[in-house]
Enzyme design. Structure first.
Site, PDB file in Angstrom:
ATOM      1  N   HIS A  39       0.840  -1.204   0.000  1.00 57.07           N
ATOM      2  CA  HIS A  39       0.000   0.000   0.000  1.00 57.07           C
ATOM      3  C   HIS A  39       0.878   1.260   0.000  1.00 57.07           C
ATOM      4  CE1 HIS A  39      -2.864  -2.902   2.093  1.00 57.07           C
ATOM      5  NE2 HIS A  39      -3.617  -2.462   1.102  1.00 57.07           N
ATOM      6  N   GLN A  63     -18.171  -5.736  -1.922  1.00 55.52           N
ATOM      7  CA  GLN A  63     -17.295  -6.560  -2.761  1.00 55.52           C
ATOM      8  C   GLN A  63     -16.983  -7.921  -2.140  1.00 55.52           C
ATOM      9  OE1 GLN A  63     -14.113  -3.480  -2.529  1.00 55.52           O
ATOM     10  NE2 GLN A  63     -12.718  -5.211  -2.515  1.00 55.52           N
ATOM     11  N   SER A 189      -2.922  -7.883   2.831  1.00 55.93           N
ATOM     12  CA  SER A 189      -3.473  -7.739   4.192  1.00 55.93           C
ATOM     13  C   SER A 189      -3.829  -9.110   4.743  1.00 55.93           C
ATOM     14  CB  SER A 189      -4.722  -6.862   4.155  1.00 55.93           C
ATOM     15  OG  SER A 189      -4.412  -5.626   3.571  1.00 55.93           O
TER      16      SER A 189
HETATM   17  P1  AMP Z   1      -6.644  -3.575  -0.643  1.00 53.53           P
HETATM   18  O1  AMP Z   1      -6.463  -2.838   0.640  1.00 53.53           O
HETATM   19  O2  AMP Z   1      -6.275  -5.013  -0.592  1.00 53.53           O
HETATM   20  O3  AMP Z   1      -7.994  -3.322  -1.265  1.00 53.53           O
HETATM   21  O4  AMP Z   1      -5.602  -2.941  -1.658  1.00 53.53           O
HETATM   22  C1  AMP Z   1      -5.580  -1.561  -1.910  1.00 53.53           C
HETATM   23  C2  AMP Z   1      -4.666  -1.306  -3.077  1.00 53.53           C
HETATM   24  O5  AMP Z   1      -3.345  -1.744  -2.745  1.00 53.53           O
HETATM   25  C3  AMP Z   1      -5.090  -2.059  -4.350  1.00 53.53           C
HETATM   26  O6  AMP Z   1      -4.906  -1.207  -5.464  1.00 53.53           O
HETATM   27  C4  AMP Z   1      -4.131  -3.220  -4.358  1.00 53.53           C
HETATM   28  O7  AMP Z   1      -3.888  -3.733  -5.658  1.00 53.53           O
HETATM   29  C5  AMP Z   1      -2.883  -2.585  -3.793  1.00 53.53           C
HETATM   30  N1  AMP Z   1      -1.967  -3.600  -3.261  1.00 53.53           N
HETATM   31  C6  AMP Z   1      -2.260  -4.544  -2.321  1.00 53.53           C
HETATM   32  N2  AMP Z   1      -1.191  -5.348  -2.127  1.00 53.53           N
HETATM   33  C7  AMP Z   1      -0.210  -4.908  -2.960  1.00 53.53           C
HETATM   34  C8  AMP Z   1       1.126  -5.339  -3.236  1.00 53.53           C
HETATM   35  N3  AMP Z   1       1.681  -6.372  -2.631  1.00 53.53           N
HETATM   36  N4  AMP Z   1       1.835  -4.643  -4.175  1.00 53.53           N
HETATM   37  C9  AMP Z   1       1.278  -3.598  -4.817  1.00 53.53           C
HETATM   38  N5  AMP Z   1       0.023  -3.140  -4.600  1.00 53.53           N
HETATM   39  C10 AMP Z   1      -0.714  -3.788  -3.689  1.00 53.53           C
END
Ligand code: AMP
Length: 281
Positions: A39, A63, A189
């Site tokens: 993030h 979602q 996460s």
């Molecule tokens: P989330 O909190 O899982 O909805 O993720 C929020 C954003 O962070 C989304 O655009 C994800 O694709 C990005 N993201 C989550 N994990 C990673 C990672 N390991 N590398 C790059 N971006 C990430």
């Protein structure tokens, strides 16, 4: 860093930051919290591409197709605040469900032209409808110039790009590379729900992707490569949902090996569902 929980204080914080120069651009990073270095790489990218950085933390119920998954999703707001304090984030937006969906959550429709029917879409009913619903709503609230999404969610990036075109939304979508642990596990996460032994097992997803990349040019048929990869994957201790080699534009499984193809995997490690991907050519 300003922390805002509702639309009015968010708007005020943005207009205060824009007061000196109304042309300052807003870069936005939507997240569901339980923040990690993946993030933070998006937050850093937002600050390289824009003047004001807004991050949202909102665990979006629309979602999740599995209520248990929603219940057990990690929520670590104070740790998130501490991490963001050390980052270039200017405003953290932590809205309630009522703030995001004041008129309820039912009547949202979008034609995703089949991009939502493959891979994640086959296993998570209406997942992408829920993602588009929340992202469109957050864009309405934050009014960013640019928004950063991680390629960890490869299908999501393609769908959000399609959504902004379809809806004529004037936000530039920037994609960011996947951040991994030193052993190759894509940061997520959900990794906090894994034991150390499970984390070691989960690395087999990355190993399969690396194997795919090493082998891709030995093959002219993607289905033959897929078969070889399935055999390799099954040597590990994970439960596969899908392993697909798809075209980057259409997201449909490809038969030819050509430039712009990606291998995508979803698998369970114990009870935790993990996804990862790697561009092969
Ligand atoms: P989330 O909190 O899982 O909805 O993720 C929020 C954003 O962070 C989304 O655009 C994800 O694709 C990005 N993201 C989550 N994990 C990673 C990672 N390991 N590398 C790059 N971006 C990430």
């Amino acid at each position: 860093m300003i922390i805002s929980e509702d639309l009015d204080t968010l708007r005020k914080a943005i207009s205060d930051l824009k007061q000196a120069n109304p042309d300052r651009t807003i870069g936005f990073v939507p997240t569901m919290g339980a923040l990690h270095q993946g993030h933070l790489s998006l937050v850093n990218m937002a600050s390289e591409h824009s003047d004001i950085v807004v991050v949202s933390v909102f665990v979006n119920p629309t979602q999740f197709n599995d209520p248990t998954d929603l219940d057990k999703y990690p929520r670590t707001l104070q740790a998130d605040i501490n991490l963001l304090e050390q980052s270039p984030c200017d405003i953290l937006f932590v809205p309630s469900e009522k703030e995001v969906y004041p008129h309820g959550k039912s009547d949202y429709e979008i034609d995703l032209k089949g991009l939502d029917k493959v891979m994640e879409g086959k296993f998570r009913d209406d997942h992408f409808k829920g993602v588009c619903m929340v992202v469109e709503r957050l864009f309405e609230i934050v009014r960013p110039d640019k928004a950063i999404f991680g390629l960890k969610d490869f299908q999501q990036v393609a769908i959000i790009k399609h959504m902004v075109q379809e809806r004529n939304i004037d936000v530039e979508i920037i994609s960011a590379p996947i951040i991994r642990s030193s052993k190759g596990l894509a940061l997520s996460s959900r990794n906090s729900l894994l034991t150390e032994a499970e984390k070691d097992q989960a690395i087999h997803i990355f190993k399969t992707l690396e194997h795919a990349k090493a082998l891709v040019h030995d093959y002219t048929s993607a289905s033959k490569l897929q078969k070889r990869l399935l055999d390799f994957f099954n040597e590990g201790n994970l439960k596969l949902e899908y392993l697909e080699i798809v075209d980057n534009q259409t997201l449909q499984p490809t038969e030819t090996i050509h430039s712009g193809i990606t291998c995508c995997i979803a698998a369970y490690c114990g009870s935790v569902r993990l996804i990862d991907n790697m561009q092969l050519a």
